[in-house]
Write an enzyme that holds these catalytic residues in place. Sequence first.
Site, PDB file in Angstrom:
ATOM      1  N   GLY A  23     -12.647  29.543  19.883  1.00  0.00           N
ATOM      2  CA  GLY A  23     -11.937  28.168  20.114  1.00  0.00           C
ATOM      3  C   GLY A  23     -10.492  28.351  20.453  1.00  0.00           C
ATOM      4  O   GLY A  23     -10.084  28.974  20.079  1.00  0.00           O
ATOM      5  N   ARG A  27      -6.084  21.197  17.691  1.00  0.00           N
ATOM      6  CA  ARG A  27      -5.137  20.280  17.019  1.00  0.00           C
ATOM      7  C   ARG A  27      -4.017  20.928  16.402  1.00  0.00           C
ATOM      8  O   ARG A  27      -3.177  20.664  15.665  1.00  0.00           O
ATOM      9  CB  ARG A  27      -6.399  19.890  15.609  1.00  0.00           C
ATOM     10  CG  ARG A  27      -6.954  18.682  16.190  1.00  0.00           C
ATOM     11  CD  ARG A  27      -7.820  18.234  15.234  1.00  0.00           C
ATOM     12  NE  ARG A  27      -9.108  18.961  14.936  1.00  0.00           N
ATOM     13  CZ  ARG A  27      -9.963  19.198  14.122  1.00  0.00           C
ATOM     14  NH1 ARG A  27      -9.641  18.254  12.873  1.00  0.00           N
ATOM     15  NH2 ARG A  27     -10.924  19.825  14.242  1.00  0.00           N
ATOM     16  N   LYS A  34      -5.417  29.990  17.800  1.00  0.00           N
ATOM     17  CA  LYS A  34      -5.507  29.510  16.146  1.00  0.00           C
ATOM     18  C   LYS A  34      -5.618  30.819  15.318  1.00  0.00           C
ATOM     19  O   LYS A  34      -4.680  30.643  14.416  1.00  0.00           O
ATOM     20  CB  LYS A  34      -6.430  28.380  15.850  1.00  0.00           C
ATOM     21  CG  LYS A  34      -6.718  28.266  14.546  1.00  0.00           C
ATOM     22  CD  LYS A  34      -7.649  26.965  14.095  1.00  0.00           C
ATOM     23  CE  LYS A  34      -8.961  27.074  14.547  1.00  0.00           C
ATOM     24  NZ  LYS A  34      -9.432  25.922  14.262  1.00  0.00           N
ATOM     25  N   ASP A 125     -11.406  31.264  11.489  1.00  0.00           N
ATOM     26  CA  ASP A 125     -10.128  30.170  11.162  1.00  0.00           C
ATOM     27  C   ASP A 125     -10.683  29.922   9.612  1.00  0.00           C
ATOM     28  O   ASP A 125      -9.923  28.901   9.319  1.00  0.00           O
ATOM     29  CB  ASP A 125      -9.853  29.113  11.937  1.00  0.00           C
ATOM     30  CG  ASP A 125     -11.478  28.262  12.003  1.00  0.00           C
ATOM     31  OD1 ASP A 125     -12.477  28.607  11.375  1.00  0.00           O
ATOM     32  OD2 ASP A 125     -11.307  27.446  12.644  1.00  0.00           O
ATOM     33  N   ASN A 193     -21.632  21.627   5.236  1.00  0.00           N
ATOM     34  CA  ASN A 193     -21.871  22.863   5.687  1.00  0.00           C
ATOM     35  C   ASN A 193     -20.431  23.522   6.070  1.00  0.00           C
ATOM     36  O   ASN A 193     -19.721  23.282   7.118  1.00  0.00           O
ATOM     37  CB  ASN A 193     -22.718  22.763   7.031  1.00  0.00           C
ATOM     38  CG  ASN A 193     -22.719  24.045   7.919  1.00  0.00           C
ATOM     39  OD1 ASN A 193     -22.823  24.817   7.394  1.00  0.00           O
ATOM     40  ND2 ASN A 193     -22.613  24.066   9.150  1.00  0.00           N
ATOM     41  N   TYR A 393      28.880  51.155   6.916  1.00  0.00           N
ATOM     42  CA  TYR A 393      27.659  51.147   7.597  1.00  0.00           C
ATOM     43  C   TYR A 393      27.302  52.668   7.848  1.00  0.00           C
ATOM     44  O   TYR A 393      28.303  53.384   8.179  1.00  0.00           O
ATOM     45  CB  TYR A 393      27.829  50.454   9.122  1.00  0.00           C
ATOM     46  CG  TYR A 393      26.839  50.816  10.024  1.00  0.00           C
ATOM     47  CD1 TYR A 393      25.410  50.509   9.882  1.00  0.00           C
ATOM     48  CD2 TYR A 393      26.872  51.797  11.170  1.00  0.00           C
ATOM     49  CE1 TYR A 393      24.658  50.871  10.700  1.00  0.00           C
ATOM     50  CE2 TYR A 393      25.854  52.208  11.886  1.00  0.00           C
ATOM     51  CZ  TYR A 393      24.620  51.746  11.723  1.00  0.00           C
ATOM     52  OH  TYR A 393      23.815  52.002  12.471  1.00  0.00           O
ATOM     53  N   ALA A 407      34.825  52.174   0.306  1.00  0.00           N
ATOM     54  CA  ALA A 407      34.769  51.006   0.890  1.00  0.00           C
ATOM     55  C   ALA A 407      35.050  51.171   2.442  1.00  0.00           C
ATOM     56  O   ALA A 407      36.130  51.956   2.823  1.00  0.00           O
ATOM     57  CB  ALA A 407      35.771  49.952   0.186  1.00  0.00           C
ATOM     58  N   ASN A 413      28.110  55.955  15.296  1.00  0.00           N
ATOM     59  CA  ASN A 413      27.017  56.691  15.677  1.00  0.00           C
ATOM     60  C   ASN A 413      26.539  56.606  16.891  1.00  0.00           C
ATOM     61  O   ASN A 413      25.534  57.339  17.632  1.00  0.00           O
ATOM     62  CB  ASN A 413      25.898  56.470  14.743  1.00  0.00           C
ATOM     63  CG  ASN A 413      25.269  54.942  14.919  1.00  0.00           C
ATOM     64  OD1 ASN A 413      26.106  54.053  14.825  1.00  0.00           O
ATOM     65  ND2 ASN A 413      24.129  54.584  14.556  1.00  0.00           N
ATOM     66  N   ALA A 450      42.325  58.198   2.915  1.00  0.00           N
ATOM     67  CA  ALA A 450      41.980  56.759   3.275  1.00  0.00           C
ATOM     68  C   ALA A 450      42.276  56.679   4.793  1.00  0.00           C
ATOM     69  O   ALA A 450      43.259  56.954   5.136  1.00  0.00           O
ATOM     70  CB  ALA A 450      42.757  55.890   2.450  1.00  0.00           C
TER      71      ALA A 450
HETATM   72  C1  UD1 Z   1     -18.774  23.521  12.737  1.00  0.00           C
HETATM   73  C2  UD1 Z   1     -20.097  23.112  12.298  1.00  0.00           C
HETATM   74  C3  UD1 Z   1     -20.201  22.096  11.198  1.00  0.00           C
HETATM   75  C4  UD1 Z   1     -19.645  22.840  10.004  1.00  0.00           C
HETATM   76  C5  UD1 Z   1     -17.883  23.139  10.564  1.00  0.00           C
HETATM   77  C6  UD1 Z   1     -17.326  23.636   9.092  1.00  0.00           C
HETATM   78  C7  UD1 Z   1     -21.326  23.505  14.123  1.00  0.00           C
HETATM   79  C8  UD1 Z   1     -21.903  22.911  15.457  1.00  0.00           C
HETATM   80  N1  UD1 Z   1     -20.871  22.711  13.463  1.00  0.00           N
HETATM   81  O1  UD1 Z   1     -18.185  22.409  13.268  1.00  0.00           O
HETATM   82  O2  UD1 Z   1     -21.380  21.893  10.760  1.00  0.00           O
HETATM   83  O3  UD1 Z   1     -19.158  21.511   8.900  1.00  0.00           O
HETATM   84  O4  UD1 Z   1     -18.049  24.111  11.521  1.00  0.00           O
HETATM   85  O5  UD1 Z   1     -15.930  23.947   9.590  1.00  0.00           O
HETATM   86  O6  UD1 Z   1     -21.401  24.802  14.028  1.00  0.00           O
HETATM   87  N2  UD1 Z   1     -16.328  28.494  18.208  1.00  0.00           N
HETATM   88  C9  UD1 Z   1     -16.451  29.571  19.133  1.00  0.00           C
HETATM   89  N3  UD1 Z   1     -17.119  29.123  20.296  1.00  0.00           N
HETATM   90  C10 UD1 Z   1     -17.575  27.844  20.548  1.00  0.00           C
HETATM   91  C11 UD1 Z   1     -17.286  27.019  19.533  1.00  0.00           C
HETATM   92  C12 UD1 Z   1     -16.913  27.518  18.386  1.00  0.00           C
HETATM   93  O7  UD1 Z   1     -16.028  30.701  18.860  1.00  0.00           O
HETATM   94  O8  UD1 Z   1     -18.030  27.807  21.690  1.00  0.00           O
HETATM   95  C13 UD1 Z   1     -15.660  28.864  16.951  1.00  0.00           C
HETATM   96  C14 UD1 Z   1     -14.317  28.186  16.641  1.00  0.00           C
HETATM   97  O9  UD1 Z   1     -13.454  28.827  17.289  1.00  0.00           O
HETATM   98  C15 UD1 Z   1     -14.261  27.819  15.292  1.00  0.00           C
HETATM   99  C16 UD1 Z   1     -15.711  27.948  14.858  1.00  0.00           C
HETATM  100  O10 UD1 Z   1     -16.352  28.421  15.738  1.00  0.00           O
HETATM  101  O11 UD1 Z   1     -13.473  28.942  14.639  1.00  0.00           O
HETATM  102  C17 UD1 Z   1     -16.077  26.498  14.571  1.00  0.00           C
HETATM  103  O12 UD1 Z   1     -16.143  25.845  15.635  1.00  0.00           O
HETATM  104  P1  UD1 Z   1     -15.435  24.333  15.654  1.00  0.00           P
HETATM  105  O13 UD1 Z   1     -15.552  23.583  17.010  1.00  0.00           O
HETATM  106  O14 UD1 Z   1     -14.561  24.094  14.995  1.00  0.00           O
HETATM  107  O15 UD1 Z   1     -16.758  23.423  14.911  1.00  0.00           O
HETATM  108  P2  UD1 Z   1     -16.679  22.262  13.843  1.00  0.00           P
HETATM  109  O16 UD1 Z   1     -16.836  21.151  14.701  1.00  0.00           O
HETATM  110  O17 UD1 Z   1     -15.575  22.280  12.992  1.00  0.00           O
HETATM  111 CA    CA Z   2     -13.506  23.454  12.668  1.00  0.00          CA
END
Ligand code: UD1
Ligand code: CA
Length: 476
Positions: A23, A27, A34, A125, A193, A393, A407, A413, A450
């Site tokens: 991802g 933000r 990230k 992350d 989740n 130094y 001192a 060097n 000195a």
């Molecule tokens: C996801 C979960 C959500 C959970 C939350 C917890 C899904 C659909 N939703 O939402 O239920 O509560 O995490 O943090 O899974 N990533 C990829 N490839 C992609 C999409 C995402 O590698 O195509 C990675 C992102 O870099 C990130 C992680 O997956 O590290 C989560 O993706 P993100 O888009 O942040 O999911 P959330 O919307 O937070």
């Molecule tokens: Ca997330």
Amino acid sequence: MTGSASIDPTHALGIAAVVLAAGKGTRMRSNLPKVLHPLLAEPMINQVLRTLREAGVPPERTVVVVGHEAELVRAQVAKCGLYLTVEQKEQLGTGHAVRQASSLLEQMEKEKLGSAEQVLVLYGDGPLLRSETLLNLFTHHSATSPLVTMLTAEAHDPTGYGRIIRNPANGNFQAIVEEGDLTSEERAIREWNPGIYLFRAKWLWPSLSRLQKNPQKGEYYLTDMPAFAVEDQLPGEPLPVQTLLVSGEEVLGINDRVQLAEAGNLLRRRILEKWMLSGVTITDPTTTYISPTTILEPDCIIEPNSHLRGACRVGRNSVIGPNSILVEAQVGAACKILASMIEHAVLEDEVTVGPFSHVRPGAYLEKGVHLGNFAEVNRSRLGAGTKQGHFSYIGDATFGSNVNIGAGTVTANFDGINKNKTIVGANTKLGVDTMLVAPVKVGEDVITGAGAVVTRDVESGATVVGVPAKPLNKNS
Ligand code: UD1
Ligand code: CA
């Protein structure tokens, strides 16, 4: 959960991990991906990969899914070990991301690296996850044999997270519903989740193709999988989805820099507590920063405003700080480092440094060396008991033991093209403001006057003075 602590679940179960890190991290408002943002002086993905290793999942059984700035992330992951990586070219959701790892994990089986029978999915992350929790997850999974075991957490306000829907009759897991798809009743559910799952591989890979794009977001949601598992339950089989409730703090995901700072503080506090409980005094935890890879022996004291970055080691009874910065420094026992910086250097026992000195990469200070104020040592070895008390130094040099560095002593060097070596023998006394014009070799028991500018080699036992320095004529 059964108390099967004696078996090693990681190996017994054939666990492989998929780390989602494709991802963009919008933000964060950053050009840096990230998972490469620093947390306690290292990219946050390092911490996730370390936790996996601590839980017994080695690099060759871990696939990192990269996407946004794939090459940068790959390069960092490669620094952490022989990890497998796969590129997710378009970020079509967490379900799509996991699918990218399937061929690599099937390949693993063919290459006899040990088959990937259970697939752990987690995020790059989420650096606060502890290896103990992963081991609990593995043990629970092996004891209950479901299609998937997932972590869950509870919060007063889980806005933004997928919610856990349970069967009202028996409390069994039913489905995960994403924020955008919640009914107003489901919105009140507090169980959410964290996105960490352990799947049975034989079920996971074929079942992933059942995922449909979410009509709202156009993404393949991994969160639809546990509900498929519930659909697939056969009569008489164990429950297809198991859940394990963990503290929300541990599964804090980092989406912005406010959460980055928060996670940094939580992780920092956890590390400080571990060391305090193992016998290290940390005078002021609020101003002390210790990297996860630093090792402290009991009875060291870390005074306020000290930073120990990377893989430092500090021996027993040493005092670091106040106001010291150590970077990849090896510090022996009973040393004192006051208001100074030590980087990529080795200090034997009973070395004292500071205030306000700088020990730079490649420095090696033998036992009992003393550096006072404004001493700088660079790519040099100082022998046992050598003293460099005041603004001075020393670069590209080898000094014997018990040398007194007056001192203002400087090794010249660098001649503009090359760095040249200075060698000084044991027990030599360099007078204030001695200039050692390298390459130059000064013997043992030498005395320089000195302001001496030493341009030629000096024999042992000689006394040299002047510009350029010449031996004192004993007859004059
Ligand atoms: C996801 C979960 C959500 C959970 C939350 C917890 C899904 C659909 N939703 O939402 O239920 O509560 O995490 O943090 O899974 N990533 C990829 N490839 C992609 C999409 C995402 O590698 O195509 C990675 C992102 O870099 C990130 C992680 O997956 O590290 C989560 O993706 P993100 O888009 O942040 O999911 P959330 O919307 O937070
Ligand atoms: Ca997330």
